[in-house]
Design a protein around this motif. Sequence first.
Motif, PDB file in Angstrom:
ATOM      1  N   GLY A 102       0.790  -1.221   0.000  1.00 36.21           N
ATOM      2  CA  GLY A 102       0.000   0.000   0.000  1.00 36.21           C
ATOM      3  C   GLY A 102       0.825   1.275   0.000  1.00 36.21           C
ATOM      4  N   ILE A 103       2.078   1.176  -0.455  1.00 32.99           N
ATOM      5  CA  ILE A 103       2.958   2.352  -0.428  1.00 32.99           C
ATOM      6  C   ILE A 103       2.484   3.386  -1.441  1.00 32.99           C
ATOM      7  N   PRO A 104       2.870   4.658  -1.242  1.00 33.64           N
ATOM      8  CA  PRO A 104       2.461   5.705  -2.189  1.00 33.64           C
ATOM      9  C   PRO A 104       2.898   5.379  -3.610  1.00 33.64           C
ATOM     10  N   GLU A 105       2.106   5.813  -4.568  1.00 41.99           N
ATOM     11  CA  GLU A 105       2.382   5.481  -5.959  1.00 41.99           C
ATOM     12  C   GLU A 105       3.727   6.007  -6.439  1.00 41.99           C
ATOM     13  N   GLU A 106       4.171   7.138  -5.872  1.00 45.21           N
ATOM     14  CA  GLU A 106       5.475   7.676  -6.305  1.00 45.21           C
ATOM     15  C   GLU A 106       6.630   6.763  -5.907  1.00 45.21           C
ATOM     16  N   ASN A 107       6.397   5.880  -4.937  1.00 49.31           N
ATOM     17  CA  ASN A 107       7.419   4.902  -4.538  1.00 49.31           C
ATOM     18  C   ASN A 107       7.219   3.548  -5.211  1.00 49.31           C
ATOM     19  N   ALA A 108       6.281   3.463  -6.121  1.00 53.54           N
ATOM     20  CA  ALA A 108       5.887   2.163  -6.669  1.00 53.54           C
ATOM     21  C   ALA A 108       5.992   2.077  -8.183  1.00 53.54           C
ATOM     22  N   THR A 109       6.618   3.059  -8.812  1.00 51.33           N
ATOM     23  CA  THR A 109       6.779   3.012 -10.266  1.00 51.33           C
ATOM     24  C   THR A 109       8.112   2.380 -10.622  1.00 51.33           C
ATOM     25  N   LEU A 110       8.177   1.803 -11.806  1.00 48.10           N
ATOM     26  CA  LEU A 110       9.430   1.198 -12.262  1.00 48.10           C
ATOM     27  C   LEU A 110      10.537   2.238 -12.342  1.00 48.10           C
ATOM     28  N   GLU A 111      10.182   3.429 -12.754  1.00 51.74           N
ATOM     29  CA  GLU A 111      11.173   4.496 -12.887  1.00 51.74           C
ATOM     30  C   GLU A 111      11.809   4.859 -11.546  1.00 51.74           C
ATOM     31  N   ASN A 112      10.986   4.938 -10.498  1.00 54.13           N
ATOM     32  CA  ASN A 112      11.476   5.416  -9.201  1.00 54.13           C
ATOM     33  C   ASN A 112      11.953   4.315  -8.274  1.00 54.13           C
ATOM     34  N   ALA A 113      11.449   3.095  -8.468  1.00 56.34           N
ATOM     35  CA  ALA A 113      11.732   2.014  -7.516  1.00 56.34           C
ATOM     36  C   ALA A 113      13.113   1.411  -7.723  1.00 56.34           C
ATOM     37  N   LYS A 114      13.733   1.018  -6.628  1.00 53.21           N
ATOM     38  CA  LYS A 114      15.014   0.316  -6.668  1.00 53.21           C
ATOM     39  C   LYS A 114      14.844  -1.191  -6.475  1.00 53.21           C
ATOM     40  N   VAL A 115      13.586  -1.620  -6.288  1.00 51.07           N
ATOM     41  CA  VAL A 115      13.280  -3.049  -6.119  1.00 51.07           C
ATOM     42  C   VAL A 115      12.172  -3.431  -7.079  1.00 51.07           C
ATOM     43  N   MET A 116      12.320  -4.577  -7.723  1.00 46.26           N
ATOM     44  CA  MET A 116      11.282  -5.132  -8.592  1.00 46.26           C
ATOM     45  C   MET A 116      10.779  -6.432  -7.958  1.00 46.26           C
ATOM     46  N   LEU A 117       9.474  -6.575  -7.864  1.00 48.54           N
ATOM     47  CA  LEU A 117       8.864  -7.753  -7.234  1.00 48.54           C
ATOM     48  C   LEU A 117       7.943  -8.460  -8.221  1.00 48.54           C
ATOM     49  N   VAL A 118       8.301  -9.695  -8.555  1.00 49.58           N
ATOM     50  CA  VAL A 118       7.491 -10.539  -9.425  1.00 49.58           C
ATOM     51  C   VAL A 118       6.794 -11.593  -8.575  1.00 49.58           C
ATOM     52  N   THR A 119       5.551 -11.883  -8.871  1.00 44.80           N
ATOM     53  CA  THR A 119       4.842 -12.964  -8.179  1.00 44.80           C
ATOM     54  C   THR A 119       4.541 -14.092  -9.163  1.00 44.80           C
ATOM     55  N   VAL A 120       4.627 -15.323  -8.647  1.00 44.57           N
ATOM     56  CA  VAL A 120       4.387 -16.503  -9.484  1.00 44.57           C
ATOM     57  C   VAL A 120       3.429 -17.427  -8.743  1.00 44.57           C
ATOM     58  N   PRO A 121       2.125 -17.276  -8.953  1.00 43.15           N
ATOM     59  CA  PRO A 121       1.130 -18.081  -8.233  1.00 43.15           C
ATOM     60  C   PRO A 121       0.979 -19.477  -8.843  1.00 43.15           C
ATOM     61  N   TYR A 122       2.016 -20.283  -8.661  1.00 41.83           N
ATOM     62  CA  TYR A 122       2.052 -21.602  -9.302  1.00 41.83           C
ATOM     63  C   TYR A 122       2.117 -22.706  -8.249  1.00 41.83           C
ATOM     64  N   ASP A 123       1.331 -23.764  -8.480  1.00 44.81           N
ATOM     65  CA  ASP A 123       1.318 -24.908  -7.558  1.00 44.81           C
ATOM     66  C   ASP A 123       1.064 -26.191  -8.343  1.00 44.81           C
ATOM     67  N   GLY A 124       1.805 -26.345  -9.452  1.00 47.02           N
ATOM     68  CA  GLY A 124       1.517 -27.435 -10.367  1.00 47.02           C
ATOM     69  C   GLY A 124       2.129 -28.769 -10.037  1.00 47.02           C
ATOM     70  N   THR A 125       3.170 -28.811  -9.174  1.00 50.10           N
ATOM     71  CA  THR A 125       3.843 -30.090  -8.938  1.00 50.10           C
ATOM     72  C   THR A 125       3.881 -30.505  -7.471  1.00 50.10           C
ATOM     73  N   SER A 126       3.291 -29.724  -6.585  1.00 46.61           N
ATOM     74  CA  SER A 126       3.331 -30.094  -5.169  1.00 46.61           C
ATOM     75  C   SER A 126       2.604 -31.415  -4.958  1.00 46.61           C
ATOM     76  N   THR A 127       3.072 -32.197  -3.982  1.00 44.16           N
ATOM     77  CA  THR A 127       2.588 -33.570  -3.834  1.00 44.16           C
ATOM     78  C   THR A 127       1.839 -33.836  -2.532  1.00 44.16           C
ATOM     79  N   TRP A 128       1.809 -32.870  -1.625  1.00 48.74           N
ATOM     80  CA  TRP A 128       1.066 -33.103  -0.383  1.00 48.74           C
ATOM     81  C   TRP A 128       0.159 -31.911  -0.101  1.00 48.74           C
ATOM     82  N   GLY A 129       0.663 -30.907   0.637  1.00 46.50           N
ATOM     83  CA  GLY A 129      -0.159 -29.740   0.896  1.00 46.50           C
ATOM     84  C   GLY A 129      -0.305 -28.871  -0.339  1.00 46.50           C
ATOM     85  N   LYS A 130      -1.542 -28.615  -0.746  1.00 46.52           N
ATOM     86  CA  LYS A 130      -1.828 -27.761  -1.893  1.00 46.52           C
ATOM     87  C   LYS A 130      -2.244 -26.364  -1.431  1.00 46.52           C
TER      88      LYS A 130
END
Length: 301
Positions: free
Chosen positions: A7-35
């Motif tokens: 929920g940070i301010p938008e000026e801290n959340a643009t690619l131009e201004n940010a020093k950190v990039m965060l990618v999410t990968v919502p994948y659970d295709g091969t897990s064998t017990w807890g899904k």
Amino acid sequence: MKRTYAGIPEENATLENAKVMLVTVPYDGTSTWGKGADKGPELFLDASENMELYDIETDTEPYLNGVYLAGEVTENSSPEAMTQAVYEKTQELLKHEDKLFTLFGGEHSVSIGSIRAVGEKYEKLTVLQLDAHTDLRPEYHGSTSNHACAVFEANQKHKLVQVGIRSMDVEEKQYLPKGRVFFAHEIAKNKEWVDDVLDKVSGNVYITIDLDAFDPAIAPSTGTPEPGGLQWYPTLKLLRKVFKKCNVVAFDIVELMDSPQAKPTAFLAAKLYYKMLAYYFKYRSKKKENKSIEEFFAKKG
């Protein structure tokens, strides 16, 4: 209103201004017990939005350096296709120099593609793995992109250091990185384990953290919670020293699982991610200061 990390301010959340990039990968295709690891990124982002943004230990507000939500990788047609998609996304983002690449999974197989891309960019890479499991199978259930194979490729190509291990198949013994595996039962008896790990970690570092590395008493909502895991403050001590000593070029956190009691683990994951940003920026600025001083005296000389 556009969603931003924590929920940070938008000026801290643009690619131009940010020093950190965060990618999410919502994948659970091969897990064998807890899904439910595919719900992990959303649980993490929700917990992050309910977290205080001042870090007491470092007396900093890491978000001021900027964190850009760089999108989801949603490819799930096959484990191999997912790995390739993560690889390509990581390659794309690594073109942005002087920005830290971070990833939140998803099951641990999502790390294969990102480590592959980071390893192509940075020479002499050390992969520091915090995990309950070795994840060193060459293939599992017919795939080399299975969660049980998460660091097999990394071990072949790079210097792998494993911490918190307490579960493995006998076939994986032949692939263990000699002298660089810190089993949980040995850590429990060794007061110097943090420094012993640090001796094996150097140079450019990719940190991959499976949340089942932690003891299930503090992080129960993972796919395969194993007893006897790492505790919070000793783990932070290790990470703090790694960020201080080495050039951490990327990190990921994986295996947060949805469950009726997911919130404590989700909040731990949110705090862990933010702590790692705090350490990164604290020691990055000090390294820059030291470099400037060294360059000044070099010129004077």
